[in-house]
Design an enzyme around this catalytic site. Structure first.
Site, PDB file in Angstrom:
ATOM      1  N   CYS A 113     -10.682   0.044  -3.869  1.00 46.75           N
ATOM      2  CA  CYS A 113      -9.431   0.172  -4.626  1.00 46.75           C
ATOM      3  C   CYS A 113      -8.325   0.792  -3.756  1.00 46.75           C
ATOM      4  O   CYS A 113      -7.802   0.131  -2.876  1.00 46.75           O
ATOM      5  CB  CYS A 113      -9.669   0.964  -5.905  1.00 46.75           C
ATOM      6  SG  CYS A 113      -8.373   0.751  -7.134  1.00 46.75           S
ATOM      7  N   HIS A 215     -13.803  -1.764  -8.600  1.00 48.38           N
ATOM      8  CA  HIS A 215     -14.693  -0.611  -8.443  1.00 48.38           C
ATOM      9  C   HIS A 215     -16.151  -1.051  -8.598  1.00 48.38           C
ATOM     10  O   HIS A 215     -16.721  -0.937  -9.695  1.00 48.38           O
ATOM     11  CB  HIS A 215     -14.348   0.476  -9.466  1.00 48.38           C
ATOM     12  CG  HIS A 215     -13.179   1.314  -9.081  1.00 48.38           C
ATOM     13  ND1 HIS A 215     -13.298   2.501  -8.374  1.00 48.38           N
ATOM     14  CD2 HIS A 215     -11.851   1.124  -9.277  1.00 48.38           C
ATOM     15  CE1 HIS A 215     -12.090   3.008  -8.167  1.00 48.38           C
ATOM     16  NE2 HIS A 215     -11.198   2.194  -8.701  1.00 48.38           N
ATOM     17  N   GLU A 217     -18.851   0.326  -7.632  1.00 43.43           N
ATOM     18  CA  GLU A 217     -19.777   1.425  -7.929  1.00 43.43           C
ATOM     19  C   GLU A 217     -19.963   1.624  -9.437  1.00 43.43           C
ATOM     20  O   GLU A 217     -21.002   2.141  -9.878  1.00 43.43           O
ATOM     21  CB  GLU A 217     -19.302   2.731  -7.268  1.00 43.43           C
ATOM     22  CG  GLU A 217     -18.192   3.496  -7.957  1.00 43.43           C
ATOM     23  CD  GLU A 217     -16.795   2.916  -7.800  1.00 43.43           C
ATOM     24  OE1 GLU A 217     -15.840   3.503  -8.340  1.00 43.43           O
ATOM     25  OE2 GLU A 217     -16.654   1.870  -7.131  1.00 43.43           O
TER      26      GLU A 217
END
Length: 259
Positions: A113, A215, A217
């Site tokens: 990001c 994102h 994760e």
């Protein structure tokens, strides 16, 4: 030998609730858990004195450049526009130095990001300070839905590293309002949203330097393809660490095996 993955930290500038701490450094727990799940040791790197950057990078085998607030336009010679959000030039300059040292040491980078935007700036690129300034933008890039849910698709460049990991398309979440504009030297756009917003870049000729606008994760827990992204990143970190180990003097090998 367990590889060590550096994760750049954001800053807490306000009082930490229910503590006497006046400030602090933090990373989202999902970064930590996904690194550990893939057999590497997470190593949080706080925003601090830039003179410590080389010391940090010497200790890690790969760098995750994490997300966070807007990047200051002064880094790419632009003036602030109306939609620019909160920035931290201290964090910007520290992470820029951290990233450049990691690239100089040819260690893997996964930039997430804000991190992808900073990667682009480090190589001479620029940003759109808000997606509203992009005439073709129609998607809600700052989603209101749960962070672990995906909200739009992306098209991935055939033959790219990302395509080999994720395939030619993927579903992603979206929590940004800035976006890559002019692409930095040596970077290649490897994924875009349906409205043309850049979703990923890769450094040509590097084993693994990848920037993603979403994102991963936050969705790796339930999305096997995003888990593979971290697996491949950690694998490259391990390969780099082994290469360094076998090319190192005997005295260094003794120290390294005790890690």
């Amino acid at each position: 030998m367990t590889s060590i993955i550096g994760i750049s930290a954001a800053q807490l500038t306000a009082q930490v609730p229910n503590t006497i701490s006046r400030n602090g450094a933090y990373v989202g727990g999902d970064y930590v858990s996904v690194v550990a799940k893939n057999g590497a040791a997470p190593f949080v790197i706080p925003v601090t004195d830039k003179r410590l950057v080389t010391t940090f990078v010497d200790q890690i085998d790969g760098l995750i450049l994490s997300g966070g607030q807007d990047v200051s336009p002064t880094l790419y010679g632009a003036k602030p526009q109306a939609e620019l959000g909160v920035t931290s030039i201290i964090r910007d300059e520290f992470e820029l130095a951290l990233l450049k040292e990691t690239l100089a040491q040819k260690k893997p980078v996964l930039a997430v990001c804000r991190g992808a935007q900073l990667l682009n700036i480090a190589l001479g690129g620029t940003l759109h300070q808000d997606t509203s300034y992009i005439a073709t933008s129609s998607l809600p890039h700052m989603q209101q839905d749960c962070a672990t849910r995906t909200t739009h698709g992306i098209q991935i460049e055939k033959g790219s590293k990302l395509a080999k990991i994720l395939g030619n398309t993927a579903q992603v979440n979206s929590f940004h309002h800035q976006a890559i504009n002019i692409v930095g030297t040596g970077l290649k756009i490897t994924a875009t949203a349906p409205d043309g917003v850049v979703e990923a870049v890769e450094m040509e000729g590097a084993p693994f330097v990848v920037g993603v606008q979403w994102h991963p994760e936050l969705i790796a827990e339930t999305d096997a393809s995003m888990q593979r992204l971290f697996q491949e990143f950690v694998r490259n970190a391990e390969l780099g660490a082994l290469k360094q180990f076998y090319n190192a003097p005997v005295s260094f090998k003794k120290i390294a095996t005790s890690r």
